[in-house]
Design a protein around this motif. Structure first.
Motif, PDB file in Angstrom:
ATOM      1  N   HIS A 192      29.028 -29.010  30.700  1.00  0.00           N
ATOM      2  CA  HIS A 192      29.946 -28.996  30.536  1.00  0.00           C
ATOM      3  C   HIS A 192      30.729 -27.096  29.870  1.00  0.00           C
ATOM      4  CE1 HIS A 192      28.924 -32.297  28.904  1.00  0.00           C
ATOM      5  NE2 HIS A 192      27.556 -32.495  28.728  1.00  0.00           N
ATOM      6  N   PRO A 193      31.771 -26.929  30.907  1.00  0.00           N
ATOM      7  CA  PRO A 193      32.588 -28.251  31.076  1.00  0.00           C
ATOM      8  C   PRO A 193      31.677 -28.179  32.689  1.00  0.00           C
ATOM      9  CG  PRO A 193      33.501 -26.140  31.997  1.00  0.00           C
ATOM     10  CD  PRO A 193      32.475 -25.756  30.911  1.00  0.00           C
ATOM     11  N   GLN A 194      32.197 -29.773  33.674  1.00  0.00           N
ATOM     12  CA  GLN A 194      31.680 -29.506  35.034  1.00  0.00           C
ATOM     13  C   GLN A 194      32.076 -27.891  35.926  1.00  0.00           C
ATOM     14  OE1 GLN A 194      32.816 -33.225  36.133  1.00  0.00           O
ATOM     15  NE2 GLN A 194      31.370 -34.656  34.903  1.00  0.00           N
ATOM     16  N   LEU A 195      30.686 -28.551  36.480  1.00  0.00           N
ATOM     17  CA  LEU A 195      31.007 -26.920  37.612  1.00  0.00           C
ATOM     18  C   LEU A 195      31.917 -27.281  38.766  1.00  0.00           C
ATOM     19  CD1 LEU A 195      26.575 -25.965  37.849  1.00  0.00           C
ATOM     20  CD2 LEU A 195      29.012 -24.510  37.143  1.00  0.00           C
ATOM     21  N   THR A 196      32.242 -26.020  39.447  1.00  0.00           N
ATOM     22  CA  THR A 196      32.694 -26.315  40.826  1.00  0.00           C
ATOM     23  C   THR A 196      32.028 -25.379  41.569  1.00  0.00           C
ATOM     24  OG1 THR A 196      35.377 -25.857  40.166  1.00  0.00           O
ATOM     25  CG2 THR A 196      34.659 -25.056  41.960  1.00  0.00           C
ATOM     26  N   GLN A 208      29.078 -18.994  26.530  1.00  0.00           N
ATOM     27  CA  GLN A 208      30.030 -19.669  25.401  1.00  0.00           C
ATOM     28  C   GLN A 208      29.271 -19.269  24.227  1.00  0.00           C
ATOM     29  OE1 GLN A 208      28.878 -23.576  26.439  1.00  0.00           O
ATOM     30  NE2 GLN A 208      30.969 -24.423  27.085  1.00  0.00           N
ATOM     31  N   GLU A 209      27.759 -19.124  24.457  1.00  0.00           N
ATOM     32  CA  GLU A 209      27.841 -17.860  23.115  1.00  0.00           C
ATOM     33  C   GLU A 209      28.478 -16.418  22.427  1.00  0.00           C
ATOM     34  OE1 GLU A 209      23.403 -17.117  23.836  1.00  0.00           O
ATOM     35  OE2 GLU A 209      23.052 -19.251  24.088  1.00  0.00           O
ATOM     36  N   ARG A 210      28.502 -15.552  24.124  1.00  0.00           N
ATOM     37  CA  ARG A 210      29.556 -14.729  23.598  1.00  0.00           C
ATOM     38  C   ARG A 210      31.141 -14.586  23.271  1.00  0.00           C
ATOM     39  NH1 ARG A 210      27.206  -9.519  26.104  1.00  0.00           N
ATOM     40  NH2 ARG A 210      24.389  -9.662  26.371  1.00  0.00           N
ATOM     41  N   GLY A 211      31.800 -16.023  23.192  1.00  0.00           N
ATOM     42  CA  GLY A 211      32.849 -16.235  22.928  1.00  0.00           C
ATOM     43  C   GLY A 211      33.377 -16.420  24.034  1.00  0.00           C
ATOM     44  N   ARG A 212      32.905 -16.146  24.960  1.00  0.00           N
ATOM     45  CA  ARG A 212      33.752 -16.262  26.305  1.00  0.00           C
ATOM     46  C   ARG A 212      34.262 -17.865  26.836  1.00  0.00           C
ATOM     47  NH1 ARG A 212      33.505 -11.682  29.011  1.00  0.00           N
ATOM     48  NH2 ARG A 212      35.619 -11.955  30.149  1.00  0.00           N
ATOM     49  N   ARG A 213      35.300 -18.149  27.241  1.00  0.00           N
ATOM     50  CA  ARG A 213      36.056 -19.272  27.557  1.00  0.00           C
ATOM     51  C   ARG A 213      35.601 -19.851  28.870  1.00  0.00           C
ATOM     52  NH1 ARG A 213      41.730 -19.543  25.471  1.00  0.00           N
ATOM     53  NH2 ARG A 213      41.267 -17.738  26.708  1.00  0.00           N
ATOM     54  N   VAL A 214      34.820 -21.199  29.482  1.00  0.00           N
ATOM     55  CA  VAL A 214      34.885 -21.308  31.038  1.00  0.00           C
ATOM     56  C   VAL A 214      36.210 -22.511  31.535  1.00  0.00           C
ATOM     57  CG1 VAL A 214      33.424 -22.139  32.566  1.00  0.00           C
ATOM     58  CG2 VAL A 214      33.031 -20.281  31.443  1.00  0.00           C
ATOM     59  N   ALA A 237      19.561 -15.863  30.829  1.00  0.00           N
ATOM     60  CA  ALA A 237      19.405 -14.723  30.732  1.00  0.00           C
ATOM     61  C   ALA A 237      20.152 -13.226  31.234  1.00  0.00           C
ATOM     62  CB  ALA A 237      17.587 -14.388  30.827  1.00  0.00           C
ATOM     63  N   ALA A 238      20.455 -13.615  32.419  1.00  0.00           N
ATOM     64  CA  ALA A 238      20.570 -12.711  34.228  1.00  0.00           C
ATOM     65  C   ALA A 238      22.188 -12.897  33.407  1.00  0.00           C
ATOM     66  CB  ALA A 238      20.568 -13.663  35.488  1.00  0.00           C
ATOM     67  N   THR A 239      23.090 -13.770  32.428  1.00  0.00           N
ATOM     68  CA  THR A 239      23.837 -13.756  32.082  1.00  0.00           C
ATOM     69  C   THR A 239      24.588 -12.794  31.286  1.00  0.00           C
ATOM     70  OG1 THR A 239      24.727 -15.663  32.913  1.00  0.00           O
ATOM     71  CG2 THR A 239      26.581 -14.760  31.371  1.00  0.00           C
ATOM     72  N   HIS A 240      23.605 -12.066  30.021  1.00  0.00           N
ATOM     73  CA  HIS A 240      23.443 -12.126  29.269  1.00  0.00           C
ATOM     74  C   HIS A 240      23.286 -10.257  30.022  1.00  0.00           C
ATOM     75  CE1 HIS A 240      23.989 -14.678  25.522  1.00  0.00           C
ATOM     76  NE2 HIS A 240      23.064 -15.322  26.319  1.00  0.00           N
ATOM     77  N   ALA A 246      23.606 -21.623  37.266  1.00  0.00           N
ATOM     78  CA  ALA A 246      25.501 -21.386  36.853  1.00  0.00           C
ATOM     79  C   ALA A 246      25.400 -22.217  35.812  1.00  0.00           C
ATOM     80  CB  ALA A 246      26.496 -22.466  37.451  1.00  0.00           C
ATOM     81  N   GLU A 247      24.459 -23.237  35.605  1.00  0.00           N
ATOM     82  CA  GLU A 247      24.505 -23.815  33.686  1.00  0.00           C
ATOM     83  C   GLU A 247      24.044 -22.968  32.498  1.00  0.00           C
ATOM     84  OE1 GLU A 247      23.523 -28.392  32.664  1.00  0.00           O
ATOM     85  OE2 GLU A 247      22.538 -27.248  33.655  1.00  0.00           O
ATOM     86  N   GLY A 248      23.033 -22.210  32.932  1.00  0.00           N
ATOM     87  CA  GLY A 248      22.442 -20.974  31.840  1.00  0.00           C
ATOM     88  C   GLY A 248      23.703 -20.573  31.577  1.00  0.00           C
ATOM     89  N   ALA A 249      24.439 -19.673  32.889  1.00  0.00           N
ATOM     90  CA  ALA A 249      25.352 -18.813  33.028  1.00  0.00           C
ATOM     91  C   ALA A 249      26.823 -19.684  31.314  1.00  0.00           C
ATOM     92  CB  ALA A 249      26.209 -18.349  34.032  1.00  0.00           C
ATOM     93  N   ILE A 250      26.923 -20.462  31.683  1.00  0.00           N
ATOM     94  CA  ILE A 250      28.240 -21.337  31.344  1.00  0.00           C
ATOM     95  C   ILE A 250      27.778 -21.095  29.789  1.00  0.00           C
ATOM     96  CG2 ILE A 250      29.013 -23.274  30.652  1.00  0.00           C
ATOM     97  CD1 ILE A 250      29.375 -23.285  33.579  1.00  0.00           C
ATOM     98  N   ARG A 251      26.350 -21.288  29.853  1.00  0.00           N
ATOM     99  CA  ARG A 251      25.542 -21.045  28.321  1.00  0.00           C
ATOM    100  C   ARG A 251      26.098 -19.565  27.773  1.00  0.00           C
ATOM    101  NH1 ARG A 251      19.768 -23.044  28.019  1.00  0.00           N
ATOM    102  NH2 ARG A 251      20.879 -25.397  28.830  1.00  0.00           N
ATOM    103  N   ALA A 252      25.380 -19.019  28.708  1.00  0.00           N
ATOM    104  CA  ALA A 252      25.386 -18.112  28.077  1.00  0.00           C
ATOM    105  C   ALA A 252      27.062 -16.894  27.402  1.00  0.00           C
ATOM    106  CB  ALA A 252      24.849 -16.966  29.133  1.00  0.00           C
TER     107      ALA A 252
END
Length: 351
Positions: free
Chosen positions: A304-308, A279-285, A248-251, A271-277
């Motif tokens: 996914h992908p694994q976190l630094t 990806q939902e916005r079409g941003r590649r990680v 939610a914070a990333t959105h 960070a895992e939640g941020a990656i999900r957000a």
């Protein structure tokens, strides 16, 4: 010689162990109470006799003599007024947070070889009075306390009750208790240096709650490092150290700053939640946005992908907490001290 009978409950007795080992009852008692002056050969004979006849010490009677329960509490505390801060209920957060499991494992590594039981006690506001009553009744010898909020009254209450305790992080208020922590600001600086070093220039962060020293320190460390290297301010959105909170914070952050190309989340779950957000916005990680977490928990390798991420050695830190508590029990007048561990950068796929 005929062995003496078991007691009225049918359980083997101390006298039977003594007879089987060929020693006195007092010697068996010294072995059971881990008196270091017992001859190793005699100790081995008594331990064999205990195993052969299935003797189990009467812990209630033993505690009357030693004034010890051979139990410690791992208390996870949440102070009053914080239930509304989190969308996820306290007990659900407690048992889904990898950090708690790592603390438990690290403490057990130290306590289990010493035959000390670890009792895990959730202490959200409705349970605080029950937890204090349990501690006053002498059920445990000491407390390992996970308390992250400055407003939490429990650390001072433990001091007032005279209960030996060690904290899992720097307390939000001065209190005469030992604590173990990681260099929070140093870890956040490592995250900033890695993102800048990989060519990211439009950085932002999902910070933790700002009533928690760890949340404050990670935000301050990241912002100061970015300011030193790039000379810019860092936009931040506050999360609650959960996956859903990070998402939610990333959105919210992307709504205000869609141009970001580097993101530091103050723990791995966020960070895992941020990656999900993203990806939902079409941003590649990591192609479009590099993401760095903090903890190096199981969430980092399940992402996914694994976190630094920034690794804090939680198991070792929890083991040190247990050692400090044992030292406090041996030396009741021991001065409170702090032990600070160094964080390290673990590079994986997300940045």
């Amino acid at each position: 010689m005929t062995a003496r009978p078991a007691d009225a409950t049918g359980r083997p007795t101390l006298e039977q162990v003594a007879e089987a080992a060929g020693v006195s009852r007092a010697t068996v008692s010294r072995v059971i109470n881990a008196v270091p002056t017992v001859d190793p050969r005699i100790r081995a004979a008594v331990e064999r006799a205990i195993a052969e006849i299935g003797y189990v010490p009467n812990l209630a009677a033993r505690s009357l003599v030693t004034r010890r329960t051979d139990s410690m509490a791992l208390i996870v505390s949440e102070p009053p007024g914080h239930a509304t801060v989190y969308k996820t209920p306290f007990l659900q957060r407690l048992f889904t947070d990898p950090y708690i499991g790592r603390v438990t494992a690290g403490a057990q590594e130290v306590l289990r070889p010493r035959n000390i039981h670890l009792v895990i006690i959730p202490a959200d506001p409705p349970a605080h009075h029950m937890v204090l009553r349990y501690l006053r009744q002498g059920h445990v010898d000491g407390v390992l306390l996970i308390s992250s909020h400055g407003a939490d009254p429990l650390p001072q209450q433990l001091v007032d009750l005279g209960i030996p305790a060690v904290l899992s992080a720097r307390p939000g208020r001065p209190v005469p208790l030992s604590y173990v922590d990681v260099d929070q600001q140093g870890g956040a600086r490592l995250a900033a240096e890695h993102l800048v070093g990989s060519g990211r220039r439009r950085l932002a962060t999902i910070c933790g709650p700002q009533d928690m020293p760890a949340g404050q320190d990670r935000l301050a460390g990241f912002r100061s490092a970015v300011a030193a290297q790039l000379g810019v301010d860092v936009p931040a959105e506050q999360g609650d150290f959960t996956r859903s909170g990070g998402e939610a914070a990333t959105h919210r952050l992307l709504d205000r700053h869609p141009e970001i190309d580097g993101l530091f989340a103050a723990n791995d779950l966020m960070a895992e939640g941020a990656i999900r957000a993203l990806q939902e916005r079409g941003r590649r990680v990591p192609e479009d946005v590099g993401v760095v977490g903090f903890d190096d928990s199981s969430a980092a390798v399940e992402s996914h992908p694994q976190l630094t991420t920034i690794r804090q050695p939680v198991e070792e830190m929890a083991g040190e907490m247990a050692q400090l508590l044992l030292a406090r029990l041996r030396e009741p007048d021991r001065t409170a001290r702090s032990v600070i561990f160094n964080p390290t950068l673990v590079v994986r796929q997300s940045a």
